[in-house]
Design a protein around this motif. Sequence first.
Motif, PDB file in Angstrom:
ATOM      1  N   MET A 167      -3.425   7.161 -17.507  1.00 25.71           N
ATOM      2  CA  MET A 167      -2.582   7.456 -18.659  1.00 25.71           C
ATOM      3  C   MET A 167      -3.377   8.152 -19.751  1.00 25.71           C
ATOM      4  N   THR A 168      -4.606   7.723 -19.939  1.00 35.57           N
ATOM      5  CA  THR A 168      -5.399   8.168 -21.075  1.00 35.57           C
ATOM      6  C   THR A 168      -6.085   9.506 -20.835  1.00 35.57           C
TER       7      THR A 168
ATOM      8  N   ALA B 239       0.828  -1.211   0.000  1.00 34.46           N
ATOM      9  CA  ALA B 239       0.000   0.000   0.000  1.00 34.46           C
ATOM     10  C   ALA B 239       0.861   1.259   0.000  1.00 34.46           C
ATOM     11  N   LEU B 240       1.953   1.218   0.781  1.00 38.76           N
ATOM     12  CA  LEU B 240       2.871   2.364   0.808  1.00 38.76           C
ATOM     13  C   LEU B 240       3.501   2.597  -0.564  1.00 38.76           C
ATOM     14  N   MET B 241       3.892   1.520  -1.214  1.00 40.40           N
ATOM     15  CA  MET B 241       4.484   1.633  -2.552  1.00 40.40           C
ATOM     16  C   MET B 241       3.457   2.157  -3.560  1.00 40.40           C
ATOM     17  N   ILE B 242       2.193   1.754  -3.400  1.00 41.00           N
ATOM     18  CA  ILE B 242       1.135   2.251  -4.289  1.00 41.00           C
ATOM     19  C   ILE B 242       0.961   3.756  -4.115  1.00 41.00           C
ATOM     20  N   VAL B 243       0.955   4.222  -2.871  1.00 36.56           N
ATOM     21  CA  VAL B 243       0.780   5.653  -2.602  1.00 36.56           C
ATOM     22  C   VAL B 243       1.900   6.459  -3.254  1.00 36.56           C
ATOM     23  N   VAL B 244       3.143   6.022  -3.040  1.00 33.12           N
ATOM     24  CA  VAL B 244       4.288   6.732  -3.621  1.00 33.12           C
ATOM     25  C   VAL B 244       4.263   6.637  -5.146  1.00 33.12           C
ATOM     26  N   GLY B 245       3.966   5.439  -5.671  1.00 26.95           N
ATOM     27  CA  GLY B 245       3.942   5.255  -7.118  1.00 26.95           C
ATOM     28  C   GLY B 245       2.865   6.076  -7.791  1.00 26.95           C
ATOM     29  N   MET B 246       1.666   6.111  -7.197  1.00 25.76           N
ATOM     30  CA  MET B 246       0.591   6.922  -7.770  1.00 25.76           C
ATOM     31  C   MET B 246       0.930   8.402  -7.733  1.00 25.76           C
TER      32      MET B 246
ATOM     33  N   LEU C 220       2.264  13.082 -10.882  1.00 21.30           N
ATOM     34  CA  LEU C 220       3.152  14.215 -11.140  1.00 21.30           C
ATOM     35  C   LEU C 220       3.688  14.171 -12.567  1.00 21.30           C
ATOM     36  N   GLY C 221       4.114  12.975 -12.999  1.00 22.05           N
ATOM     37  CA  GLY C 221       4.621  12.842 -14.362  1.00 22.05           C
ATOM     38  C   GLY C 221       3.569  13.140 -15.411  1.00 22.05           C
ATOM     39  N   ALA C 222       2.332  12.673 -15.159  1.00 21.24           N
ATOM     40  CA  ALA C 222       1.249  12.932 -16.111  1.00 21.24           C
ATOM     41  C   ALA C 222       0.945  14.421 -16.211  1.00 21.24           C
ATOM     42  N   GLU C 223       0.941  15.090 -15.061  1.00 23.09           N
ATOM     43  CA  GLU C 223       0.605  16.516 -15.058  1.00 23.09           C
ATOM     44  C   GLU C 223       1.710  17.353 -15.686  1.00 23.09           C
TER      45      GLU C 223
ATOM     46  N   MET D 220       2.454  14.661 -19.793  1.00 23.45           N
ATOM     47  CA  MET D 220       1.380  14.242 -20.693  1.00 23.45           C
ATOM     48  C   MET D 220       0.417  15.376 -21.006  1.00 23.45           C
ATOM     49  N   THR D 221       0.012  16.119 -19.968  1.00 21.14           N
ATOM     50  CA  THR D 221      -0.944  17.207 -20.168  1.00 21.14           C
ATOM     51  C   THR D 221      -0.364  18.297 -21.060  1.00 21.14           C
ATOM     52  N   ILE D 222       0.860  18.677 -20.796  1.00 23.37           N
ATOM     53  CA  ILE D 222       1.508  19.741 -21.581  1.00 23.37           C
ATOM     54  C   ILE D 222       1.736  19.278 -23.016  1.00 23.37           C
TER      55      ILE D 222
END
Length: 245
Positions: free
Chosen positions: A193-194, A60-67, A72-75, A78-80
């Motif tokens: 992602m989408t 669960a901790l790894m999921i929180v950090v990974g999400m 952050l990467g998507a924002e 991907m958005t830009i």
Amino acid sequence: MLSRSKAKRKAHMEKTRTLLTEKIRESLVSVLPIIIIVTLLCLFLVPMQPTLLLTFLIGALMIVVGMGLFSLGAERSMTIIGNKIGTALTKTNKLPVILLVAFALGVAVTVAEPDLQVLADTVPNIDKSVLLAAVGIGVGFFMAVCVVRILYGINLRWVLLGCYIAVFALATFTDREFLCIAFDSGGVTTGPMTVPFILALGVGISHVRSDRKAEADSFGLVALCSIGPILSVLLLGFFSSGSGE
């Protein structure tokens, strides 16, 4: 000059650190209720081995950090990128090129969607590559439809109405094995992602129009693109025996 460059780099790092902290906090708020419920169940109602509960908490901790990192990467990318691609495409004034690129981007982003990969691995009666191709083509085709709708200001209500009439007409006659899979496939367009890419692309393309309805027409893309996988998998049911185990 060197000190100014260091100051800019430091400010950029500080901004990124603040954004990352915010994204991890958002992820924690989203995942925390599930963590609490599962932990309480394991402690009081369904006793589990301590090692299994510890494994769950670490995961669960790894999921929180990974999400948080993923958001952050998507924002920040991907958005830009989607916004700039949409704006650049409309400046070409070549509709075939715009539609072709929108289709290709829709296919590429959808196939890279983690939700679709999980779904394709889970479905027992359809070959994984076939399902990936069908869903990707469905989203890509409706990405092109979305571009046409934005550029010509077509009413979203009528497009959705016509598409869902087609969906339920096909659902009446398709193989039952494909029916549930088809509607589950529509959910891949709501993945992390989408969604950022589709929304940003729509905003970028809508910039070509200067009327007051242009900004509103940049929305509804996710709703339309979610129809693509449903239709494509339903159509797949007419041409496949479902033996791809």
